[in-house]
Write a protein that holds these residues in place. Structure first.
Motif, short mmCIF file in Angstrom:
data_model
loop_
_atom_site.label_atom_id
_atom_site.label_comp_id
_atom_site.label_asym_id
_atom_site.label_seq_id
_atom_site.Cartn_x
_atom_site.Cartn_y
_atom_site.Cartn_z
N GLY A 343 0.78 -1.23 0.00
CA GLY A 343 0.00 0.00 0.00
C GLY A 343 0.81 1.27 0.00
N LEU A 344 2.15 1.17 -0.06
CA LEU A 344 3.01 2.36 -0.05
C LEU A 344 3.93 2.34 -1.26
CD1 LEU A 344 4.27 4.88 1.36
CD2 LEU A 344 5.80 3.28 2.55
N ALA A 345 3.96 3.46 -1.96
CA ALA A 345 4.91 3.64 -3.06
C ALA A 345 5.71 4.90 -2.79
CB ALA A 345 4.19 3.74 -4.39
N ILE A 346 7.01 4.85 -3.09
CA ILE A 346 7.89 6.01 -2.95
C ILE A 346 8.29 6.46 -4.35
CG2 ILE A 346 9.99 6.94 -1.95
CD1 ILE A 346 8.02 5.95 0.15
N CYS A 347 7.95 7.71 -4.68
CA CYS A 347 8.29 8.26 -5.99
C CYS A 347 9.45 9.23 -5.87
CB CYS A 347 7.09 8.98 -6.60
SG CYS A 347 5.93 7.90 -7.42
N GLY A 348 10.20 9.35 -6.97
CA GLY A 348 11.39 10.19 -6.99
C GLY A 348 11.10 11.65 -7.30
N MET A 349 10.28 12.28 -6.49
CA MET A 349 10.09 13.73 -6.55
C MET A 349 9.63 14.17 -5.17
SD MET A 349 6.70 14.99 -6.58
CE MET A 349 5.07 14.23 -6.62
N GLY A 350 9.94 15.43 -4.86
CA GLY A 350 9.57 15.91 -3.54
C GLY A 350 9.45 17.43 -3.50
N MET A 351 9.73 17.99 -2.33
CA MET A 351 9.54 19.42 -2.12
C MET A 351 10.46 20.28 -2.97
SD MET A 351 8.78 19.74 1.98
CE MET A 351 10.23 18.83 2.49
N ARG A 352 11.56 19.70 -3.43
CA ARG A 352 12.46 20.44 -4.33
C ARG A 352 11.97 20.45 -5.77
NH1 ARG A 352 17.48 21.75 -2.15
NH2 ARG A 352 17.86 20.85 -0.08
N ASP A 353 10.92 19.69 -6.04
CA ASP A 353 10.49 19.48 -7.42
C ASP A 353 9.08 19.95 -7.71
OD1 ASP A 353 12.93 17.85 -7.89
OD2 ASP A 353 11.93 16.46 -6.52
N LYS A 382 2.60 12.59 1.86
CA LYS A 382 3.76 13.22 2.49
C LYS A 382 4.81 13.47 1.43
CE LYS A 382 6.70 10.99 5.29
NZ LYS A 382 7.29 10.34 6.49
N LEU A 383 5.59 14.55 1.62
CA LEU A 383 6.72 14.85 0.75
C LEU A 383 7.96 15.06 1.60
CD1 LEU A 383 5.21 17.54 -1.68
CD2 LEU A 383 5.66 15.14 -2.23
N ASN A 384 9.07 14.49 1.17
CA ASN A 384 10.41 14.85 1.65
C ASN A 384 11.05 15.74 0.58
OD1 ASN A 384 11.24 11.66 3.20
ND2 ASN A 384 10.06 13.36 4.00
N ASP A 385 12.32 16.06 0.78
CA ASP A 385 13.01 16.87 -0.23
C ASP A 385 12.95 16.25 -1.61
OD1 ASP A 385 13.65 18.75 1.61
OD2 ASP A 385 15.80 18.41 1.60
N GLN A 386 13.22 14.95 -1.70
CA GLN A 386 13.33 14.28 -3.00
C GLN A 386 12.37 13.11 -3.15
OE1 GLN A 386 16.87 16.69 -3.95
NE2 GLN A 386 15.29 15.68 -5.13
N HIS A 387 11.45 12.92 -2.21
CA HIS A 387 10.58 11.75 -2.24
C HIS A 387 9.12 12.13 -2.00
CE1 HIS A 387 14.56 10.09 -1.10
NE2 HIS A 387 14.20 9.08 -1.89
N ALA A 388 8.24 11.44 -2.71
CA ALA A 388 6.80 11.55 -2.49
C ALA A 388 6.29 10.21 -1.98
CB ALA A 388 6.09 11.92 -3.79
N PHE A 389 5.46 10.24 -0.95
CA PHE A 389 4.90 9.05 -0.32
C PHE A 389 3.46 8.89 -0.81
CE2 PHE A 389 8.39 10.39 2.16
CZ PHE A 389 8.88 9.31 2.87
N LEU A 390 3.16 7.77 -1.47
CA LEU A 390 1.85 7.54 -2.05
C LEU A 390 1.18 6.36 -1.40
CD1 LEU A 390 3.43 9.12 -4.34
CD2 LEU A 390 2.00 7.85 -5.97
N THR A 391 -0.09 6.54 -1.06
CA THR A 391 -0.92 5.38 -0.73
C THR A 391 -1.45 4.84 -2.05
OG1 THR A 391 -2.88 6.79 -0.50
CG2 THR A 391 -1.62 6.32 1.49
N ILE A 392 -1.36 3.53 -2.22
CA ILE A 392 -1.77 2.94 -3.49
C ILE A 392 -2.12 1.48 -3.27
CG2 ILE A 392 0.55 2.20 -4.21
CD1 ILE A 392 -0.28 3.42 -7.03
N ALA A 393 -3.11 1.00 -4.01
CA ALA A 393 -3.55 -0.39 -3.84
C ALA A 393 -2.45 -1.35 -4.26
CB ALA A 393 -4.81 -0.64 -4.67
N SER A 394 -2.38 -2.46 -3.58
CA SER A 394 -1.37 -3.46 -3.88
C SER A 394 -1.51 -3.92 -5.33
CB SER A 394 -1.53 -4.66 -2.95
OG SER A 394 -0.57 -5.65 -3.25
N GLY A 395 -0.38 -3.94 -6.05
CA GLY A 395 -0.38 -4.41 -7.42
C GLY A 395 -0.67 -3.34 -8.44
N ASP A 396 -1.04 -2.11 -7.98
CA ASP A 396 -1.37 -1.06 -8.93
C ASP A 396 -0.14 -0.50 -9.64
OD1 ASP A 396 -4.06 -0.98 -9.01
OD2 ASP A 396 -4.31 0.68 -7.62
N ASP A 397 1.00 -0.58 -9.03
CA ASP A 397 2.19 -0.11 -9.71
C ASP A 397 3.39 -0.91 -9.25
OD1 ASP A 397 2.57 0.87 -7.19
OD2 ASP A 397 3.29 2.83 -7.83
N ALA A 398 4.48 -0.70 -9.95
CA ALA A 398 5.70 -1.43 -9.65
C ALA A 398 6.88 -0.50 -9.77
CB ALA A 398 5.85 -2.61 -10.62
#
Length: 438
Positions: A343-353, A382-398
């Motif tokens: 249920g958690l995905a970490i994307c490569g963008m954040g508050m700097r982006d 949630k956002l960090n400097d370089q990361h975005a925290f996403l709630t997402i259904a299991s299997g929806d992305d990889a």
């Protein structure tokens, strides 16, 4: 989008070199002329472009531009789009070529950027300060004597500083000064203060000219909608009264402008001031909206929903839905870097982006190997400097999938990018627009 599109057929469009130090440009790219970028067939979901990257949907930008120009024209006003939003001279120039009356900037440096891009009628929608700012403005005007400048003043001290700088250089053309009224930010708070400012302009022995009255209604907004209506109405009433006072001072043939209007309450400005200006053959109502041309999926989407609730938007003589008529043009693209928990995905963008001051970005689409996937509800929490925290259904992305986000608040997103990549209807990069935020 074709090369014949009005936003892009710019004889003086700036060409520059792209390399892989710039967001979005693929690694190994060295010295690519920006005029050739379409031939590279870049697409942010196909894996070549360096992510995260910001893109502007050119068709949406053009549609928003043409719609707002039509609205203003039908309401008896003109537009001076606020260039501070993208600080992209190519886009500012495209608005002028499409029919905008003038370009708005926030300070002297921004004015320099636009002057160098060939935009020679400018509203500096701000005070320039005391003697230092006045002298810097005098240097700029001296370098561009044929340009047409308008500048705000909300105090006698500011007017006196401008007058002294202009007296010190007799070759400068007279400076057009707009008496600024305000609430919540800069601007004279009473008619008496505004009258004293006008007196000071008139006392400058022709070195300064009374050019009209200015305000920014958005600064009067309150947390409570009812109090917002009262505050904006009071400010616009005072603005209208001051315009009539200035008209009585300068006579009926002297051109005057009345300028206000952001991208949220422009309907209130038109309702309050357009009838007044329409009765004066030498007056012009100038709206300074900027973000409306980009729109968004967040704060401006909500604001246009509120505008629709008050039935404030009309085109062709009929009420229309502003929320459904303007199109979000900006997208932020980033890759899924990690799926550390269900249920958690970490994307490569954040508050700097991306902007986050008016709400987090919104998940629009997920691409895998360049193909769009159906997704269940997903959101950034949630956002960090370089990361975005996403709630997402299991299997929806990889890991490795590309996520397309909508943004909230263009002004604080665009300023993170040296280049805005324009994309066509299929999402392929067609142009690169340089920005000049400093």
């Amino acid at each position: 989008m074709t090369e014949s599109s009005p936003v892009l057929s710019l004889a003086t469009r700036e060409n520059f070199l792209l390399d892989d130090r710039i967001r979005g440009v693929p690694p190994g790219t060295l010295g690519l002329d920006s005029s050739l970028v379409a031939s590279e067939h870049w697409h942010p979901a196909h894996g070549r472009m360096s992510l995260p990257v910001l893109t502007v949907d050119e068709e949406a930008f053009i549609a928003n531009r043409d719609l707002f120009l039509r609205y203003a024209r039908e309401q008896g006003s003109v537009i001076a789009p606020h260039a501070k939003t993208p600080m992209a001279p190519d886009l500012a120039r495209s608005l002028i070529e499409a029919g905008a009356w003038c370009t708005t900037v926030a300070d002297i440096r921004q004015a320099t950027v636009m002057l160098r891009a060939g935009l020679s009628r400018l509203i500096i929608a701000n005070e320039v300060g005391g003697p230092g700012g006045a002298n810097r403005l005098a240097v700029l005007v001296s370098a561009w004597p044929s340009a047409e400048f308008y500048v705000f003043a909300d105090s006698i001290a500011a007017v006196n500083a401008l007058a002294e700088a202009w007296r010190a250089n007799a070759t400068l053309p007279p400076l057009r000064v707009l008496v600024e009224l305000g609430a919540g930010r800069a601007g004279a708070r009473t008619t008496g203060e505004a009258e004293a400012i006008a007196d000071a302009i008139a006392a400058a022995s022709g070195r300064l000219l009374i050019a009209g009255v200015a305000t920014y209604e958005g600064a009067a907004a309150q947390p409570d909608p009812g109090r917002t209506d009262e505050a904006i109405s009071a400010l616009l009433t005072m603005t209208a009264d001051m315009f009539l006072r200035l008209r009585a001072r300068v006579g009926g043939d002297t051109p005057l402008i009345v300028t206000a209007g952001g991208s949220v309450y422009f309907d209130k400005v038109v309702a309050a001031l357009s009838p007044l200006v329409s009765r004066d053959s030498s007056a012009t109502l100038v709206l300074r909206s900027g973000a409306i041309f980009f729109h968004d999926h967040g704060v401006y989407d909500r604001s246009l929903g509120a505008l629709d609730a008050r039935e404030g938007f009309a085109v062709g003589g009929f009420n229309a839905s502003a929320r459904n008529s303007f199109r979000p043009a900006l997208r932020l693209w980033a890759e899924v870097l990690s799926r550390p928990e269900p249920g958690l995905a970490i994307c490569g963008m954040g508050m700097r982006d991306v902007s986050f001051d008016q709400g987090f970005p919104m998940v629009l689409t997920i691409f895998r190997a360049g193909k769009q996937l159906p997704i269940a509800r997903s959101e950034v929490f949630k956002l960090n400097d370089q990361h975005a925290f996403l709630t997402i259904a299991s299997g929806d992305d990889a890991v490795g999938d590309t996520v397309e986000f909508g943004i909230s608040h263009p002004c604080t997103c665009l300023d993170r990018y040296r280049v805005i990549f324009g994309v066509d209807a299929a999402g392929y990069v067609s142009h690169a627009f340089p920005t000049y935020f400093g």
